[in-house]
Design a protein around this motif. Structure first.
Motif, PDB file in Angstrom:
ATOM      1  N   LEU A   1       3.050  -1.537  -5.987  1.00 18.86           N
ATOM      2  CA  LEU A   1       2.117  -0.593  -5.370  1.00 18.86           C
ATOM      3  C   LEU A   1       0.679  -1.000  -5.666  1.00 18.86           C
ATOM      4  O   LEU A   1      -0.177  -0.991  -4.780  1.00 18.86           O
ATOM      5  N   ARG A   2       0.416  -1.344  -6.916  1.00 21.27           N
ATOM      6  CA  ARG A   2      -0.945  -1.728  -7.292  1.00 21.27           C
ATOM      7  C   ARG A   2      -1.321  -3.096  -6.728  1.00 21.27           C
ATOM      8  O   ARG A   2      -2.466  -3.314  -6.315  1.00 21.27           O
ATOM      9  N   ALA A   3      -0.353  -4.011  -6.686  1.00 19.14           N
ATOM     10  CA  ALA A   3      -0.630  -5.346  -6.154  1.00 19.14           C
ATOM     11  C   ALA A   3      -0.947  -5.303  -4.660  1.00 19.14           C
ATOM     12  O   ALA A   3      -1.725  -6.109  -4.159  1.00 19.14           O
TER      13      ALA A   3
ATOM     14  N   VAL B   1       3.068   4.493   0.180  1.00 23.00           N
ATOM     15  CA  VAL B   1       2.961   4.996  -1.188  1.00 23.00           C
ATOM     16  C   VAL B   1       1.921   4.138  -1.888  1.00 23.00           C
ATOM     17  O   VAL B   1       2.095   2.929  -2.043  1.00 23.00           O
ATOM     18  N   TRP B   2       0.813   4.760  -2.312  1.00 21.72           N
ATOM     19  CA  TRP B   2      -0.299   4.011  -2.879  1.00 21.72           C
ATOM     20  C   TRP B   2      -0.312   4.002  -4.400  1.00 21.72           C
ATOM     21  O   TRP B   2      -0.723   3.032  -5.011  1.00 21.72           O
ATOM     22  N   ARG B   3       0.098   5.101  -4.985  1.00 20.44           N
ATOM     23  CA  ARG B   3       0.063   5.183  -6.456  1.00 20.44           C
ATOM     24  C   ARG B   3       1.367   5.778  -6.952  1.00 20.44           C
ATOM     25  O   ARG B   3       1.977   6.630  -6.294  1.00 20.44           O
TER      26      ARG B   3
ATOM     27  N   ARG C   1       7.495   8.290 -10.016  1.00 20.64           N
ATOM     28  CA  ARG C   1       6.805   9.486  -9.543  1.00 20.64           C
ATOM     29  C   ARG C   1       5.649   9.031  -8.651  1.00 20.64           C
ATOM     30  O   ARG C   1       4.664   8.461  -9.133  1.00 20.64           O
ATOM     31  N   CYS C   2       5.770   9.258  -7.353  1.00 19.45           N
ATOM     32  CA  CYS C   2       4.759   8.823  -6.386  1.00 19.45           C
ATOM     33  C   CYS C   2       3.650   9.859  -6.355  1.00 19.45           C
ATOM     34  O   CYS C   2       3.883  11.025  -6.000  1.00 19.45           O
ATOM     35  N   THR C   3       2.450   9.469  -6.721  1.00 15.37           N
ATOM     36  CA  THR C   3       1.361  10.421  -6.909  1.00 15.37           C
ATOM     37  C   THR C   3       0.294  10.365  -5.816  1.00 15.37           C
ATOM     38  O   THR C   3      -0.556  11.243  -5.749  1.00 15.37           O
ATOM     39  N   GLU C   4       0.322   9.330  -4.975  1.00 10.08           N
ATOM     40  CA  GLU C   4      -0.611   9.243  -3.860  1.00 10.08           C
ATOM     41  C   GLU C   4       0.118   8.642  -2.664  1.00 10.08           C
ATOM     42  O   GLU C   4       0.647   7.533  -2.740  1.00 10.08           O
TER      43      GLU C   4
END
Length: 319
Positions: A232-234, A252-254, A287-290
């Motif tokens: 996700l971060r990459a 899903v971004w974060r 846990r998908c937060t963004e």
């Protein structure tokens, strides 16, 4: 010292800006041809071209530099411009075109590349993405003397930068770009007084940062949660990590690895509340937060759920 600068994206623009601020003479800038972008898909100049035009620098945008390739006219015109520039050195930063041998041989001091990794690790097109995806603790900038190989040239300067646990490709890029600009100025200043020393790359530790393919964006929920979180971060800001929930495509971004979650089939929603959408993975849960719906904005989980109800038991498609 006169230099030709070859680069295209924002990473390269930062280096060109630093070189100009340091007083180097830049009689020619090479950059990729304008590309369609935005909602109207109008042709847009690269960040490097924008800066060059602002500073009144001559710009060439050949589609190829191969004299025997598909666009020999482009290459021949570029060669004439480069010869007329009478540069001592060529600085290359994320240019995007292969440099044939005649380019490497043209400047008196050859071609120096600003590479966003600690060579020989992550040779290739996407070193920032791949370092984050792999979970590396450090990366950095290597100033390299270019040769005919893929990022195989001798190392001239190198500096390490820690990768934070929250770094995305975007945030890490924004810290590496000014570091690259500072190191190339240092390298050229050393070259001017004969103080630059070349060190061959070791054979051990070579890895390749293959170009990011959009097909990689689809999340494989069978992978460990920690590996998905790194991806996700990459893949932030490009291409983003995609999923399909209830038949609707999402990005899903974060996310964060959730400890102690009950095991379930990968892709199963375990819970959904303002803290995030908890999804089972091949190992652990994420846990998908963004998240973001197609055509929508990136939203924190609580805001996302107000417009897209998610309940435990729903399934993400597993490709």
């Amino acid at each position: 010292m006169r230099l030709i600068f070859a680069g295209t994206p924002e990473f390269a623009r930062a280096a060109l800006e630093r070189l100009l601020a340091a007083g180097f003479e830049v009689p020619l800038v090479l950059t990729q041809p304008d590309r369609p972008a935005g909602r109207g898909m109008k042709l847009q100049p690269s960040p490097v071209k924008q800066l060059a035009l602002e500073r009144g620098l001559p710009v060439a945008q050949p589609r190829s530099l191969r004299l025997d390739g598909k666009y020999p006219g482009d290459a021949a015109a570029a060669r004439a411009s480069m010869e007329a520039a009478a540069a001592d050195v060529m600085v290359v930063a994320a240019y995007g075109l292969i440099l044939p041998q005649w380019v490497l041989d043209l400047p008196r001091l050859g071609c120096l590349n600003i590479h966003a990794s600690l060579l020989p690790r992550w040779r290739g097109a996407a070193p920032i993405h791949r370092a984050i995806e792999a979970g590396d603790a450090h990366t950095g900038i290597t100033i390299m003397q270019m040769d005919a190989g893929l990022d195989t040239g001798a190392m001239l300067l190198k500096e390490t930068l820690a990768i934070a646990a929250t770094d995305t490709t975007g945030s890490l890029h924004d810290r590496l770009a000014p570091l690259g600009g500072r190191l190339i100025v240092e390298a050229l200043e050393l070259a001017a007084c004969g103080g630059l020393r070349a060190e061959p790359q070791p054979e051990a530790g070579v890895t390749y940062a293959h170009k990011i393919d959009k097909a990689e964006a689809a999340i494989d929920w069978r992978a460990p949660a920690a590996a998905i979180e790194r991806r996700l971060r990459a893949f932030d800001p490009f291409p983003g990590a995609t999923a399909s929930l209830g038949g609707e495509p999402l990005k899903v971004w974060r996310g964060e690895v959730a400890a102690g979650a009950a095991p379930a089939e990968p892709g199963t929603v375990l819970a959904a509340d303002a803290s995030g959408v908890l999804i089972a993975c091949g190992e652990g849960a994420l846990r998908c937060t963004e998240l973001q719906r197609a055509g929508g904005k990136r939203l924190a989980a609580g805001d996302f759920l107000r417009g897209f109800p998610v309940t435990a038991g729903m399934r993400c498609a597993v490709t």
